[in-house]
Design a protein around this motif. Sequence first.
Motif, PDB file in Angstrom:
ATOM      1  N   UNK A 208       0.824  -1.208   0.000  1.00 46.70           N
ATOM      2  CA  UNK A 208       0.000   0.000   0.000  1.00 46.70           C
ATOM      3  C   UNK A 208       0.863   1.266   0.000  1.00 46.70           C
ATOM      4  N   UNK A 209       2.055   1.157   0.559  1.00 49.26           N
ATOM      5  CA  UNK A 209       2.966   2.316   0.500  1.00 49.26           C
ATOM      6  C   UNK A 209       3.444   2.532  -0.936  1.00 49.26           C
ATOM      7  N   UNK A 210       3.570   1.451  -1.673  1.00 47.39           N
ATOM      8  CA  UNK A 210       3.920   1.596  -3.093  1.00 47.39           C
ATOM      9  C   UNK A 210       2.731   2.268  -3.807  1.00 47.39           C
ATOM     10  N   UNK A 211       1.507   1.787  -3.511  1.00 46.50           N
ATOM     11  CA  UNK A 211       0.307   2.368  -4.155  1.00 46.50           C
ATOM     12  C   UNK A 211       0.195   3.861  -3.847  1.00 46.50           C
TER      13      UNK A 211
ATOM     14  N   UNK B 144      -0.369 -13.031  -5.712  1.00 45.80           N
ATOM     15  CA  UNK B 144      -1.839 -12.846  -5.705  1.00 45.80           C
ATOM     16  C   UNK B 144      -2.227 -11.616  -4.879  1.00 45.80           C
ATOM     17  N   UNK B 145      -1.550 -11.425  -3.758  1.00 45.09           N
ATOM     18  CA  UNK B 145      -1.867 -10.270  -2.907  1.00 45.09           C
ATOM     19  C   UNK B 145      -1.523  -8.973  -3.652  1.00 45.09           C
ATOM     20  N   UNK B 146      -0.400  -8.973  -4.360  1.00 40.35           N
ATOM     21  CA  UNK B 146      -0.007  -7.776  -5.124  1.00 40.35           C
ATOM     22  C   UNK B 146      -1.064  -7.470  -6.185  1.00 40.35           C
TER      23      UNK B 146
ATOM     24  N   UNK C 287      -3.446  -4.143  -6.329  1.00 45.16           N
ATOM     25  CA  UNK C 287      -3.427  -3.268  -7.506  1.00 45.16           C
ATOM     26  C   UNK C 287      -4.852  -2.960  -7.959  1.00 45.16           C
ATOM     27  N   UNK C 288      -5.704  -3.997  -7.947  1.00 40.58           N
ATOM     28  CA  UNK C 288      -7.102  -3.795  -8.371  1.00 40.58           C
ATOM     29  C   UNK C 288      -7.858  -2.913  -7.383  1.00 40.58           C
ATOM     30  N   UNK C 289      -7.683  -3.180  -6.083  1.00 39.27           N
ATOM     31  CA  UNK C 289      -8.455  -2.444  -5.066  1.00 39.27           C
ATOM     32  C   UNK C 289      -8.032  -0.970  -5.006  1.00 39.27           C
ATOM     33  N   UNK C 290      -6.748  -0.721  -5.118  1.00 42.79           N
ATOM     34  CA  UNK C 290      -6.272   0.669  -5.015  1.00 42.79           C
ATOM     35  C   UNK C 290      -6.309   1.383  -6.368  1.00 42.79           C
TER      36      UNK C 290
ATOM     37  N   UNK D 221      -7.606  -5.940   2.399  1.00 43.45           N
ATOM     38  CA  UNK D 221      -6.822  -4.914   1.697  1.00 43.45           C
ATOM     39  C   UNK D 221      -7.562  -3.577   1.692  1.00 43.45           C
ATOM     40  N   UNK D 222      -8.883  -3.602   1.497  1.00 45.73           N
ATOM     41  CA  UNK D 222      -9.572  -2.307   1.408  1.00 45.73           C
ATOM     42  C   UNK D 222      -9.618  -1.593   2.761  1.00 45.73           C
ATOM     43  N   UNK D 223      -9.755  -2.339   3.873  1.00 42.19           N
ATOM     44  CA  UNK D 223      -9.718  -1.647   5.177  1.00 42.19           C
ATOM     45  C   UNK D 223      -8.308  -1.106   5.447  1.00 42.19           C
TER      46      UNK D 223
END
Length: 345
Positions: free
Chosen positions: A215-218, A281-283, A287-290, A333-335
């Motif tokens: 998320x810091x990358x996002x 898979x988490x990455x 990517x999709x959520x953010x 991921x969204x929370x």
Amino acid sequence: MCFTSAMWRRVLLGSSYFDFMTSILVTGGAGYIGCHTVRELARSGYHPISLDNLSEGHREAVLEGDLATGDLSDEALLESIFQDQPVDAVMHFASRCYVRESMENPRLYYEQNVGNALVLLRVMLSHGVKKFILSSTCATYGNPERVPIDETHPQNPINSYGESKLFIERMLKHYDRAYGLRSVSLRYFNAAGASLDAQLGESHHPETHLIPRILKVAKGELEKLQIFGDDYPTHDGSCIRDYIHVLDLASAHIAAYRWLSEGQGSEVFNLGTGQGHSVKQVVTAAGQITEQEIPVEVSPGRAGDPPQLVANPRRANQLLGWWPKYSDLETMISTAWAWEQKRRY
Ligand code: UFG
């Protein structure tokens, strides 16, 4: 240092209100999993007393109950907490919990995790407190011989972090037999996510965990994500973990406390979903959520990282009546993303 009532911070309510409530000592109550549990305890009608040295925890994360600041190794401080008011149980979160650090500096893990647990157990027993809930870990299993991992799986940790928690689990068995201490060891798989209102979340300095780093990358704070190893024997070569929402971990602690309060015996429970997700898979999901691109770079695997850790959580389902509610990848991921965007600490 002597601990006095003046050093307590009453977060929401006056002390007289607490006199009617069951008090539970939460070591590490200002830390990531501890603070969510403190809030859940208060919402369930208990009075949480957090003890935290704020080395990793955050004062702002304690939204309910009392906060006592100081170190667990400070026996006089512990004494004064137990003397100040009746404590019915201890939830013990405070510990060092980094796999890599534990490989580089094992002394910290034996001194702080094992050493402080010894002090805590001595003081609580001397005050007749006999309910104990331990934050344990799937790292006590080491490299799995079979997946999913149930509680009867052999425990052969491959890092000092897992070893230090296993020491405590073993001590608890003997303390039960000899002193009547009833305990529940909760073996967490990978904690993730944040509170639904984004008031509480993960905040480590430096941050080493996968989801917050992605998320810091996002967010543009990190240039890219290092994927630690892509030649593991898994479907896409990256490590598989069983991620569990921090709110589900918090509710498991309440269930464990009720288990002990009903007079049930000492137990160990895995806390996971039974479903694994690879780093890749988490990455992709993040990517999709953010809706951000997550640049990645593959680097060598970390020492002490098993390829795959996935829980069989059936025992907690059956005995505690505990089921994860928030542990789908999207909610976790969204929370965490909502928290990351408006973090308070
Ligand atoms: N990972 C990366 N890149 C990163 C960070 C992590 O590829 O920047 C990988 C790790 O190698 C691992 C997975 O993502 O395969 C998860 O790593 P975390 O650091 O988020 O979590 P760990 O699995 O290392 O650690 C967690 C808890 C520990 C617990 C351990 C059990 O934080 O307390 O699970 O394995 F002991």
